[in-house]
Design an enzyme around this catalytic site. Structure first.
Site, short mmCIF file in Angstrom:
data_model
loop_
_atom_site.label_atom_id
_atom_site.label_comp_id
_atom_site.label_asym_id
_atom_site.label_seq_id
_atom_site.Cartn_x
_atom_site.Cartn_y
_atom_site.Cartn_z
N GLU A 113 -36.53 -50.33 -15.44
CA GLU A 113 -35.39 -50.32 -14.51
C GLU A 113 -35.02 -48.88 -14.19
OE1 GLU A 113 -33.33 -54.21 -16.71
OE2 GLU A 113 -32.43 -52.22 -16.89
N LYS A 115 -32.62 -45.79 -14.00
CA LYS A 115 -31.46 -45.37 -14.81
C LYS A 115 -30.43 -44.76 -13.85
CE LYS A 115 -30.15 -42.71 -18.90
NZ LYS A 115 -29.03 -42.00 -18.26
N ASP A 117 -27.21 -43.05 -12.31
CA ASP A 117 -26.35 -41.96 -12.77
C ASP A 117 -24.90 -42.30 -12.40
OD1 ASP A 117 -25.63 -39.62 -13.93
OD2 ASP A 117 -26.21 -38.34 -12.26
N TYR A 225 -27.04 -55.20 -14.96
CA TYR A 225 -28.41 -55.21 -15.48
C TYR A 225 -28.59 -55.78 -16.88
CZ TYR A 225 -26.53 -50.70 -17.13
OH TYR A 225 -25.73 -49.72 -17.67
N LYS A 314 -36.01 -39.57 -19.07
CA LYS A 314 -35.15 -38.83 -18.15
C LYS A 314 -35.96 -37.78 -17.38
CE LYS A 314 -30.82 -38.27 -19.05
NZ LYS A 314 -29.51 -37.84 -19.59
N CYS A 408 -9.73 -10.36 4.42
CA CYS A 408 -10.22 -11.57 5.08
C CYS A 408 -11.41 -11.21 5.97
CB CYS A 408 -9.12 -12.20 5.92
SG CYS A 408 -9.68 -13.63 6.89
N CYS A 411 -9.97 -11.97 9.88
CA CYS A 411 -8.83 -11.25 10.49
C CYS A 411 -8.50 -9.94 9.79
CB CYS A 411 -7.61 -12.15 10.54
SG CYS A 411 -6.89 -12.48 8.92
N CYS A 426 -6.30 -15.95 2.29
CA CYS A 426 -5.82 -15.09 3.37
C CYS A 426 -4.42 -15.57 3.74
CB CYS A 426 -6.75 -15.17 4.58
SG CYS A 426 -6.04 -14.39 6.05
N CYS A 432 -4.83 -15.92 11.76
CA CYS A 432 -6.22 -16.01 11.33
C CYS A 432 -6.87 -17.20 12.05
CB CYS A 432 -6.30 -16.18 9.82
SG CYS A 432 -7.98 -16.12 9.15
#
Length: 672
Positions: A113, A115, A117, A225, A314, A408, A411, A426, A432
């Site tokens: 099957e 696996k 996550d 499952y 894995k 920034c 600007c 900023c 901006c």
């Protein structure tokens, strides 16, 4: 409508809407418009009201959540949820096979099957009805999250067909599809909320939310499952048989499962999915191999930590080396400056990667990044690639260290960084460009003001033309129709649709307007809580940090941010202009029929989880009997209605002010 016709229509609508729900929420692939979906949902709700005998527990009208859980109950697993031993090595997998053969001989099969996550879950069904959902926890006991599990579109709340036992448990994995994760993470970034690292973390965080109505809005899926029940071996001889059965009962079982006779077939399955997993819509991190026969599983038994009849192979997280070409900096609508690594294009997990996140200045310092460095990039379970290290052996001599900017990048305003925060901002929010454009784009978005006929590109064009400089300018666009007509690709029809959408947005409720203002840390849920607690914008503006923080699930940081926002005279000026345009800055209170005046001149705060009533019902009872609901505890409060798991800060405040603390039973006695 005849009863038989009503039943047929209810069944057809239920099936159609469940399909659309799954496509929209879970796969992030809507196939009909929101309007059409809402129309069909309203039709189904009306039919269910007229014919309650046909109401299906799995109806899309029932998958909306609503229960509040302040603290999840700890439940002991009847059958422990043991972890699997795992390996990254083919040799260790062959050693596992040899150990099995020493005990069983050669006459056995494996079930292979994917696996997933995600987050392991155990579901209990009694008489075909879902009665309990419990997380894995420590394997011996976990948290009961039944209300949240019931909102998942692919989990049946009631089994409709099949010869199933009266009582059984089924184990599975709650997860999130990548497309849905990317969409939601994008929204979190737009709301200046910290994005989740990967779909697994998002799914796990969602399952532990306290408000199941919020869980219902998030696109979780679930594969089942493994079946547990008393005397299971009398009903099924093998794991494969039980999978086929639970599939026929209506459970969501992965189609990517294979019966294998030899370890070579297992290794072929593993090899195939090492590449093919990148084409799935969800993440897997390996393959689970189980001995098929239940009798043989019993014979093999368990170690203290894991079954001897199963193992997980894995896959290693993929990583590649490439060259860091440059670092650029993006400015969000709240002024947050995010560094992005621009890379020499490289293939990773089936896609071409050109950019990777660097998160913040701390991460750049930790990595000790230099110009033209050879960097290791990893995707693994991550959606957004990230740099995990630098190959300093390949560093070009005398290259400069990457320095986070002090100004920034757009600007040139000096950046600020608040104490305790990793992000630089900023502060030039009115000058901006990306902040101005981002704020207006957020305001018109579907979850805020939902202005039809207007998109992000339109906002950018109108900003460049000087027609939009702040949110309130949207409501002046009808005065600039001639100028709009001069813009390329702006036809009369599209202009009229946009202006109509702007006019219609004035009907959006207070919570949407509040969310649309773009206050830092105030997402959709927080905006709703603030609107419901303070009722109108003036109350919220005048509220202290302590009063804002007293609202459920709103802490000091959010309260401080709200207070700062409304302490700015420019923001207050914007609110006044928008008030003048008749936007909704107060919630429309539900019309309550006054049952009595027994609670007149008395104020109440409700806190905790209650046995007989929901908090919403208790609130209605108080208002219907002349009482007043307050959002926070102060010396003026008359009563605190306390349930289980009430927050300690509220209890301490109530005791400090000597406020009477009553139960739900005592409240009901007051009106009898």
């Amino acid at each position: 409508m005849q009863r038989n016709d009503a039943l047929s229509r209810i069944e057809a609508l239920t099936k159609e809407l469940n399909d659309h729900n799954y496509k929209y929420y879970v796969l992030a692939q809507p196939s009909i418009s929101d309007f059409d979906f809402d129309q069909k949902l309203a039709e189904l709700a009306a039919l269910e009201k007229d014919y309650p005998e046909f109401l299906d527990p799995d109806s899309p009208t029932q998958k909306v959540g609503g229960d509040i859980t302040k603290q999840f109950k700890t439940v002991r697993h009847k059958w422990p949820m043991l972890s699997l031993s795992n390996t990254y090595s083919e040799k260790e997998l062959k050693d596992f096979d040899e150990r099995i053969r020493k005990v069983l001989g050669d006459d056995f099969e494996y079930v292979c099957e994917l696996k997933f996550d995600g987050l392991s879950i155990s579901l209990t069904y009694e008489q075909g009805v879902l009665t309990r959902g419990v997380t894995r926890g420590d394997g011996t006991q976990g948290d009961e999250v039944t209300s949240n599990i019931k909102t998942i579109k692919s989990v049946p709340n009631k089994i409709k067909s099949g010869h199933f036992p009266d009582l059984f448990e089924i184990r599975g994995e709650v997860f999130m599809h990548r497309a849905a994760f990317e969409r939601l993470n994008k929204e979190r970034l737009e709301n200046d909320e910290i994005p989740y690292a990967n779909p697994r973390n998002f799914a796990a965080g969602t399952i532990k939310l306290q408000d199941s109505s919020e869980v219902a809005k998030r696109p979780l899926d679930c594969f089942l499952y493994f079946l547990y029940m008393d005397n299971r071996d009398r009903l099924f001889k093998t794991h494969w048989e039980s999978l086929e059965a639970v599939k026929s009962w209506g459970f969501h079982v992965s189609e990517h499962t294979k019966l294998c006779r030899t370890i070579d077939e297992v290794l072929q399955f593993i090899s195939y999915w090492d590449d093919a997993r990148h084409k799935l819509s969800y993440d897997i991190d390996g393959i689970v191999i189980k001995v098929n026969s239940y009798a043989q599983q019993h014979e093999l038994g368990f170690t203290a930590k894991s079954p001897r009849w199963a193992i997980a192979y894995k896959y290693k997280a993929e990583e590649v080396e490439t060259i860091l070409k440059s670092v650029s900096y993006q400015v969000g609508r709240t002024g947050a400056v995010t560094p992005v690594a621009n890379l020499e294009p490289v293939q990773l997990s089936g896609t071409t990667v050109k950019r990777a996140t660097l998160h913040n200045a701390n991460e750049i310092t930790r990595l000790d990044l230099h110009e033209l460095d050879t960097v290791m990039v990893e995707k693994g379970g991550e959606i957004i690639p990230k740099i995990i290290g630098v190959n300093k052996d390949k560093r070009v001599p005398d290259t400069k260290q990457i320095a986070y900017p002090t100004h920034c990048p757009v600007c040139n305003t000096v950046l600020i960084r608040k104490e305790g925060e990793a992000v630089h901002y900023c502060p030039n929010e009115l000058g901006c460009p990306p902040q101005i454009v981002g704020k207006i784009q957020h305001f018109i978005s579907r979850k805020a003001m939902d202005i039809e006929g207007m998109g992000n590109e339109t906002v950018e064009v109108l900003y460049k033309k000087g027609l939009l400089k702040q949110i309130s300018d949207l409501y002046q666009l009808h005065h600039h129709k001639e100028e709009l007509e001069q813009i390329e690709r702006f036809g009369e029809k599209s202009i009229n649709n946009m202006l109509l959408g702007i006019q219609k947005s004035k009907e959006r409720p207070f919570q949407k307007v509040l969310f649309g203002l773009g206050i830092r840390y105030v997402g959709e849920t927080i905006a709703k809580k603030l609107a419901n607690s303070f009722k109108n914008i003036d109350n919220l503006i005048q509220a202290s940090v302590e009063e804002i923080a007293a609202v459920d699930e709103i802490g000091e940081r959010i309260a401080q941010s709200v207070k700062e926002y409304f302490s700015n005279t420019l923001h207050l000026h914007q609110v006044e202009i928008l008030k003048g345009e008749n936007l909704q800055f107060a919630i429309i209170e539900e019309e309550f029929q006054l049952n009595s005046n027994k609670l007149a001149d008395k104020s109440f705060v409700i806190s905790g989880v209650f046995e007989h009533y929901s908090r919403e019902d208790l609130g209605k009872i108080i208002v219907q009997n002349g009482g007043k609901l307050l959002s926070g505890i102060s010396a003026k409060l008359n009563y605190l209605v306390a349930g289980e798991n009430m927050g300690p800060s509220k209890l301490a405040k109530a005791q400090k002010f000597n406020i009477p603390i009553i139960s739900e039973v005592e409240l009901i006695k007051m009106i009898q």
